[in-house]
Design a protein around this motif. Structure first.
Motif, PDB file in Angstrom:
ATOM      1  N   PRO A  94      -1.794   7.032  10.185  1.00  0.00           N
ATOM      2  CA  PRO A  94      -2.803   6.028  10.560  1.00  0.00           C
ATOM      3  C   PRO A  94      -2.921   4.944   9.503  1.00  0.00           C
ATOM      4  O   PRO A  94      -2.762   5.199   8.303  1.00  0.00           O
ATOM      5  N   GLU A  95      -3.179   3.734   9.967  1.00  0.00           N
ATOM      6  CA  GLU A  95      -3.305   2.612   9.032  1.00  0.00           C
ATOM      7  C   GLU A  95      -4.432   2.864   8.041  1.00  0.00           C
ATOM      8  O   GLU A  95      -5.485   3.400   8.387  1.00  0.00           O
ATOM      9  N   ALA A  96      -4.207   2.467   6.808  1.00  0.00           N
ATOM     10  CA  ALA A  96      -5.230   2.647   5.775  1.00  0.00           C
ATOM     11  C   ALA A  96      -6.494   1.864   6.139  1.00  0.00           C
ATOM     12  O   ALA A  96      -6.414   0.676   6.456  1.00  0.00           O
ATOM     13  N   PRO A  97      -7.663   2.506   6.112  1.00  0.00           N
ATOM     14  CA  PRO A  97      -8.892   1.827   6.538  1.00  0.00           C
ATOM     15  C   PRO A  97      -9.276   0.641   5.655  1.00  0.00           C
ATOM     16  O   PRO A  97      -9.960  -0.268   6.113  1.00  0.00           O
ATOM     17  N   ASP A  98      -8.825   0.659   4.411  1.00  0.00           N
ATOM     18  CA  ASP A  98      -9.179  -0.438   3.507  1.00  0.00           C
ATOM     19  C   ASP A  98      -8.012  -1.389   3.268  1.00  0.00           C
ATOM     20  O   ASP A  98      -8.038  -2.185   2.320  1.00  0.00           O
TER      21      ASP A  98
ATOM     22  N   TYR B 170       6.883  11.143  -0.356  1.00  0.00           N
ATOM     23  CA  TYR B 170       8.268  10.828  -0.726  1.00  0.00           C
ATOM     24  C   TYR B 170       8.660   9.419  -0.289  1.00  0.00           C
ATOM     25  O   TYR B 170       9.329   8.691  -1.036  1.00  0.00           O
ATOM     26  N   TYR B 171       8.269   9.016   0.918  1.00  0.00           N
ATOM     27  CA  TYR B 171       8.700   7.723   1.456  1.00  0.00           C
ATOM     28  C   TYR B 171       8.068   6.569   0.686  1.00  0.00           C
ATOM     29  O   TYR B 171       8.737   5.573   0.381  1.00  0.00           O
ATOM     30  N   SER B 172       6.788   6.692   0.370  1.00  0.00           N
ATOM     31  CA  SER B 172       6.130   5.669  -0.448  1.00  0.00           C
ATOM     32  C   SER B 172       6.797   5.552  -1.811  1.00  0.00           C
ATOM     33  O   SER B 172       7.098   4.447  -2.289  1.00  0.00           O
ATOM     34  N   ARG B 173       7.032   6.699  -2.440  1.00  0.00           N
ATOM     35  CA  ARG B 173       7.641   6.672  -3.776  1.00  0.00           C
ATOM     36  C   ARG B 173       9.041   6.072  -3.727  1.00  0.00           C
ATOM     37  O   ARG B 173       9.447   5.332  -4.629  1.00  0.00           O
TER      38      ARG B 173
ATOM     39  N   TYR C  42       0.873  -1.179   0.000  1.00  0.00           N
ATOM     40  CA  TYR C  42       0.000   0.000   0.000  1.00  0.00           C
ATOM     41  C   TYR C  42       0.906   1.224   0.000  1.00  0.00           C
ATOM     42  O   TYR C  42       1.690   1.417   0.933  1.00  0.00           O
ATOM     43  N   PHE C  43       0.819   2.044  -1.045  1.00  0.00           N
ATOM     44  CA  PHE C  43       1.688   3.203  -1.192  1.00  0.00           C
ATOM     45  C   PHE C  43       0.866   4.480  -1.306  1.00  0.00           C
ATOM     46  O   PHE C  43      -0.194   4.497  -1.949  1.00  0.00           O
TER      47      PHE C  43
ATOM     48  N   HIS D  76      -2.002   2.161  -4.952  1.00  0.00           N
ATOM     49  CA  HIS D  76      -1.516   3.529  -4.790  1.00  0.00           C
ATOM     50  C   HIS D  76      -2.710   4.442  -4.476  1.00  0.00           C
ATOM     51  O   HIS D  76      -3.744   4.366  -5.145  1.00  0.00           O
ATOM     52  N   VAL D  77      -2.552   5.287  -3.467  1.00  0.00           N
ATOM     53  CA  VAL D  77      -3.622   6.224  -3.104  1.00  0.00           C
ATOM     54  C   VAL D  77      -3.075   7.644  -3.161  1.00  0.00           C
ATOM     55  O   VAL D  77      -1.886   7.881  -2.955  1.00  0.00           O
ATOM     56  N   ASP D  78      -3.954   8.592  -3.438  1.00  0.00           N
ATOM     57  CA  ASP D  78      -3.565   9.992  -3.566  1.00  0.00           C
ATOM     58  C   ASP D  78      -3.641  10.683  -2.204  1.00  0.00           C
ATOM     59  O   ASP D  78      -4.425  11.613  -1.989  1.00  0.00           O
ATOM     60  N   ALA D  79      -2.841  10.195  -1.295  1.00  0.00           N
ATOM     61  CA  ALA D  79      -2.763  10.737   0.054  1.00  0.00           C
ATOM     62  C   ALA D  79      -1.470  10.236   0.682  1.00  0.00           C
ATOM     63  O   ALA D  79      -0.939   9.209   0.259  1.00  0.00           O
ATOM     64  N   PRO D  80      -0.950  10.914   1.687  1.00  0.00           N
ATOM     65  CA  PRO D  80       0.265  10.416   2.337  1.00  0.00           C
ATOM     66  C   PRO D  80       0.003   9.090   3.052  1.00  0.00           C
ATOM     67  O   PRO D  80      -1.045   8.891   3.653  1.00  0.00           O
TER      68      PRO D  80
END
Length: 306
Positions: free
Chosen positions: A114-118, A67-70, A62-63, A88-92
């Motif tokens: 926070p952990e991604a809800p999905d 910067y860190y995800s990329r 889950y990215f 990939h989501v459009d959020a940090p």
């Protein structure tokens, strides 16, 4: 439908590792390291280690757009890791650890969004649309995740392994033992095994946990590893591959080696432990968990030395 040998479930981390310190930082003082390294951490380490061993590994990572995800996504691409299951989501979605190794140990400072809800739904959807032989999870901490994953895997005729992971779940050993009913292979380190088994020694923990799970594998650092599979016990000594630079991720590399032997090769239990020890032992000779993780050719070369 995509086909994988092993699917690994767990978040990425961006690891910032300072090395070459002669003393630990104190409040009010500045100390200088001789080098700094950035690399991927957490499940990135196991995924890359498996990939280097030639395993067809899928990682529903889950990215975010940060910067860190990329950066970790780019690290994974450079390792030729299959990211077709990644989201990939459009959020940090920042998951960052600063590691400070010193005298064979390490300290960490960590930040996570926070952990991604999905996230859990994403994992299940990835499993539903792929073929796989085995699923590996990073931690025993969340039964709400473990049970549905285990049920889906068993419906496909696949098996499930779980590392223990450190965290608040270790404060309730009885609950941890209950969760092992969903697991085929449990892979704690020695400290975690003693806590969950509520025993004084690692040997006692091995026996007690073997009564709860078909395969128990305990990682014990410089003392090697031990396991019981369906009542059959085995152990293997650690290897000496050179100076210990950074122990971050050694257990994750061990997991990759053991699972390659156990799931892919169908090797004898002692050989699987040796494969894990080799992968973990080589990993500590470099900075970052997967930096010095071996290729399959390197692993086979070490196996042939015995």
């Amino acid at each position: 439908m995509a086909a994988f040998d092993i699917i690994v479930l767990g978040d990425y981390f961006y690891d910032l590792i300072y090395t070459g310190l002669t003393e630990f930082p104190e409040l009010g003082r500045e100390v200088f390291s001789t080098d700094v390294t950035t690399t991927g951490g957490a499940m990135y380490i196991t995924a890359v280690s498996l990939r280097r061993l030639g395993v067809r590994v899928g990682w529903p990572a889950y990215f975010g757009n940060d910067y860190y995800s990329r950066s970790v996504y780019d690290f994974a691409r450079a390792e030729d890791l299959d990211l077709s299951l990644a989201k990939h989501v459009d959020a940090p979605y920042r998951r960052v650890t600063t590691a400070i190794p010193l005298h064979g140990e390490r300290a960490f400072v960590t930040f996570t969004d926070p952990e991604a809800p999905d996230l859990h739904r994403h994992w299940l959807e990835a499993l539903e649309k792929t073929e796989f032989r085995h699923v590996h999870l990073a931690s025993l901490d969340c039964p709400e995740r473990l049970k549905p994953v285990a049920e889906l895997a068993r419906a496909r005729g696949a098996t499930v392994s779980v590392d223990c992971g450190d965290g608040p779940h270790l404060k309730n050993p009885a609950q941890c033992r209950e969760r092992l009913a969903e697991v085929d292979i449990f892979m704690p380190n020695a400290r975690e095994a003693r806590i969950i088994a509520e025993t004084e020694t690692v040997d006692e923990a091995l026996v007690r946990l073997s009564e709860l799970v078909p395969t128990i594998v305990i990682k014990d650092g410089a003392r090697g590893s031990m396991a019981i599979h369906n009542g059959i016990a085995a152990s293997a000594p650690a290897i000496s591959a050179g100076e210990v630079i950074d122990t971050t991720g050694a257990g994750d590399c061990f997991n990759a080696g053991f699972l390659t032997g156990f799931i892919i090769d169908g090797a004898p239990l002692e050989t699987c432990l040796r494969m894990g020890n080799i992968c973990g032992g080589l990993s500590v000779t470099g900075v970052g968990g997967a930096t010095a993780a071996p290729t399959r050719a390197q692993l086979d070369e070490w196996l042939a030395r015995a």
